[in-house]
Design a protein around this motif. Structure first.
Motif, PDB file in Angstrom:
ATOM      1  N   TYR A   1       1.139  -0.751  -0.157  1.00  0.00           N
ATOM      2  CA  TYR A   1       0.654   0.278   0.476  1.00  0.00           C
ATOM      3  C   TYR A   1       1.175   1.287  -0.140  1.00  0.00           C
ATOM      4  O   TYR A   1       1.165   1.558   0.408  1.00  0.00           O
ATOM      5  N   TRP A   2       0.327   2.220  -0.971  1.00  0.00           N
ATOM      6  CA  TRP A   2       1.289   3.236  -0.806  1.00  0.00           C
ATOM      7  C   TRP A   2       0.108   4.329  -0.978  1.00  0.00           C
ATOM      8  O   TRP A   2      -1.521   4.503  -1.610  1.00  0.00           O
ATOM      9  N   GLU A   3       0.571   6.188   0.347  1.00  0.00           N
ATOM     10  CA  GLU A   3      -0.419   6.682  -0.187  1.00  0.00           C
ATOM     11  C   GLU A   3      -0.016   8.229  -0.177  1.00  0.00           C
ATOM     12  O   GLU A   3       1.442   8.303   0.720  1.00  0.00           O
ATOM     13  N   VAL A   4      -0.339   9.145  -0.603  1.00  0.00           N
ATOM     14  CA  VAL A   4       0.325  10.339  -0.785  1.00  0.00           C
ATOM     15  C   VAL A   4      -0.237  10.901   0.418  1.00  0.00           C
ATOM     16  O   VAL A   4      -1.737  11.345   0.546  1.00  0.00           O
TER      17      VAL A   4
ATOM     18  N   LYS B   1       4.183  13.683   1.296  1.00  0.00           N
ATOM     19  CA  LYS B   1       5.179  12.098   1.426  1.00  0.00           C
ATOM     20  C   LYS B   1       4.430  10.874   1.379  1.00  0.00           C
ATOM     21  O   LYS B   1       3.360  11.521   1.081  1.00  0.00           O
ATOM     22  N   VAL B   2       4.984  10.552   0.775  1.00  0.00           N
ATOM     23  CA  VAL B   2       4.107   9.377   0.410  1.00  0.00           C
ATOM     24  C   VAL B   2       4.802   7.984   1.539  1.00  0.00           C
ATOM     25  O   VAL B   2       5.525   8.260   2.520  1.00  0.00           O
TER      26      VAL B   2
ATOM     27  N   PHE C   1       6.962  -0.084   7.333  1.00  0.00           N
ATOM     28  CA  PHE C   1       8.067  -0.203   6.441  1.00  0.00           C
ATOM     29  C   PHE C   1       9.228   0.958   6.896  1.00  0.00           C
ATOM     30  O   PHE C   1       8.340   2.501   7.634  1.00  0.00           O
ATOM     31  N   THR C   2       9.834   1.619   7.765  1.00  0.00           N
ATOM     32  CA  THR C   2      10.699   2.008   7.842  1.00  0.00           C
ATOM     33  C   THR C   2      11.411   3.137   7.269  1.00  0.00           C
ATOM     34  O   THR C   2      11.126   4.125   7.399  1.00  0.00           O
ATOM     35  N   GLU C   3      11.473   2.912   6.193  1.00  0.00           N
ATOM     36  CA  GLU C   3      11.466   4.370   5.124  1.00  0.00           C
ATOM     37  C   GLU C   3      10.481   4.679   4.589  1.00  0.00           C
ATOM     38  O   GLU C   3       8.982   4.763   4.387  1.00  0.00           O
TER      39      GLU C   3
ATOM     40  N   ASP D   1      10.406  10.728   0.643  1.00  0.00           N
ATOM     41  CA  ASP D   1      10.391  11.849   0.873  1.00  0.00           C
ATOM     42  C   ASP D   1       9.994  12.463  -0.031  1.00  0.00           C
ATOM     43  O   ASP D   1      10.801  14.106  -0.957  1.00  0.00           O
ATOM     44  N   SER D   2       9.181  12.347  -1.463  1.00  0.00           N
ATOM     45  CA  SER D   2       8.683  13.024  -2.542  1.00  0.00           C
ATOM     46  C   SER D   2       6.795  13.211  -2.179  1.00  0.00           C
ATOM     47  O   SER D   2       6.393  11.811  -1.582  1.00  0.00           O
TER      48      SER D   2
END
Length: 399
Positions: free
Chosen positions: A180-183, A187-188, A206-208, A211-212
């Motif tokens: 899963y990815w979300e803005v 930040k993402v 996830f720890t990462e 920065d975009s």
């Protein structure tokens, strides 16, 4: 879904197959796909970089960046080769032309020795779910849902600095991953859900954090039509008649096979009918006879055959000729084949011609191919260009 119908065509699956009957399918969908992928990916994709200015220093800088990108993509193709995958161009062309969608995850992985390598992964559009914002916002959330093994899931979680607490010792245990990815606030945020068989779902944050404001996934439709109201009343998910994202999703991405899908479906039916007629006419063990003058047929256990019993001494046994191929069926097949060339490629483009063609005729054939593949070619160029920009931006941050 419609994508499954396109895959059924491309794999030459015989939907009309029945035991005891002759059936066949046209190989046109497979050849159209093969030629499409070749025309789109046969030549290497060029990577152009603009740095501003036309002086020698600017040109040298641009050339250096372009050579660096070319080497970077060569590494990506080498990694794909040793992991059993095709080149980036061919995989991208395949997914676009077959499904009308593309979903490409971009990343950079740093190995233990400090070297960085590209991370490029293609996602099956049937396993990818997008949510777009406005034209200014772009992709706002993205979910990739797929199945893998517990061993592979643990490796992927480790890449993000997380772990799976499942105690099962069998690394081949099936696992469903929700990537899963979300803005959020420019930040993402990236999170994962691992559903181990018989052990429920487990979050692994996830720890990462990217920065975009852009999710590192290039995904979208190609080859279809832009968003518009549905022509069918009542089809929509927004509570309004004829308006809905479900109808838009069905039309936005279009396979290169869609224009001929109904034609090929009908062609396979009539093609199978002709084969069944030919079999009944040609096979000796299928020959049927009739007794002129009346009578009955009964099995003879002594001879293992049949005995025809009649009181008419002048009766004779005649072969019962099966029906000939209906001329109407042949005409329908010919018409379907002619129309299918309009929806894909003419036969001459496959070399089915016995005369020499002029340069003008050849250019017209190529123009016909570009007419069909134009949207997919432009989409491939856009995806490659955006991937180049993303990698260059990451290189700048890595300094």
């Amino acid at each position: 879904t419609r994508i499954n119908e396109w895959i059924t065509l491309e794999t030459l699956f015989d939907e009309n197959s029945e035991p005891g009957f002759e059936t066949a399918v046209t190989n046109a969908p497979a050849t159209v796909m093969s030629l499409s992928v070749h025309l789109l990916s046969g030549r290497p994709m060029k990577h152009r970089v603009r740095v501003g200015g036309q002086d020698d220093a600017a040109m040298k800088r641009a050339g250096k960046l372009e050579r660096g990108l070319q080497g970077w993509w060569n590494i990506a193709d080498d990694l794909a080769f040793f992991s059993g995958h095709d080149t980036f161009n061919r995989e991208l062309a395949y997914w676009m032309t077959l499904t009308g969608w593309y979903s490409v995850l971009l990343g950079i992985h740093t190995r233990a020795n400090g070297t960085a390598v590209p991370l490029i992964d293609f996602h099956d559009p049937r396993e990818s779910y997008q949510q777009y914002g406005s034209r200014l916002d772009g992709l706002q959330s993205y979910v990739h849902i797929y199945d893998t093994t517990l061993g592979e899931a643990r490796k992927m979680a480790a890449l993000g600095g997380a772990s799976i607490s499942a105690t099962a010792g069998d690394n081949m245990l099936p696992v469903t991953i929700y990537d899963y990815w979300e803005v959020v606030a420019d930040k993402v945020e990236h999170a994962g859900v691992f559903q181990v068989a018989n052990q429920g779902r487990e979050w692994a944050h996830f720890t990462e954090t990217v920065d975009s404001p852009r999710i590192p996934v290039l995904t979208g439709p190609v080859g279809g039509s832009p968003w518009r109201r549905s022509p069918t009343p009542g089809h929509g998910t927004l509570g309004m008649v004829g308006v809905g994202t479900d109808e838009w999703m069905k039309r936005a991405g279009m396979s290169v096979l869609e224009a001929n899908r109904p034609l090929w479906t009908q062609f396979n039916k009539y093609y199978s009918l002709l084969l069944e007629i030919a079999k009944n006419y040609a096979e000796p063990d299928k020959i049927r006879v009739r007794l002129e003058g009346g009578g009955e047929r009964r099995a003879d256990t002594r001879s293992g055959g049949n005995v025809y019993d009649t009181e008419d001494i002048n009766s004779a046994i005649r072969r019962d000729e099966p029906g000939r191929s209906p001329i109407e069926v042949l005409q329908v097949l010919e018409r379907l084949h002619m129309d299918s060339q309009k929806g894909s490629f003419p036969d001459t483009l496959y070399g089915q011609i016995n005369v020499d063609l002029s340069g003008f005729a050849i250019s017209q054939l190529l123009e016909a191919a570009l007419h069909k593949l134009g949207p997919y070619k432009e989409a491939m160029q856009r995806v490659t260009r955006q991937a180049d920009r993303w990698f260059l931006a990451q290189f700048r941050e890595m300094k």
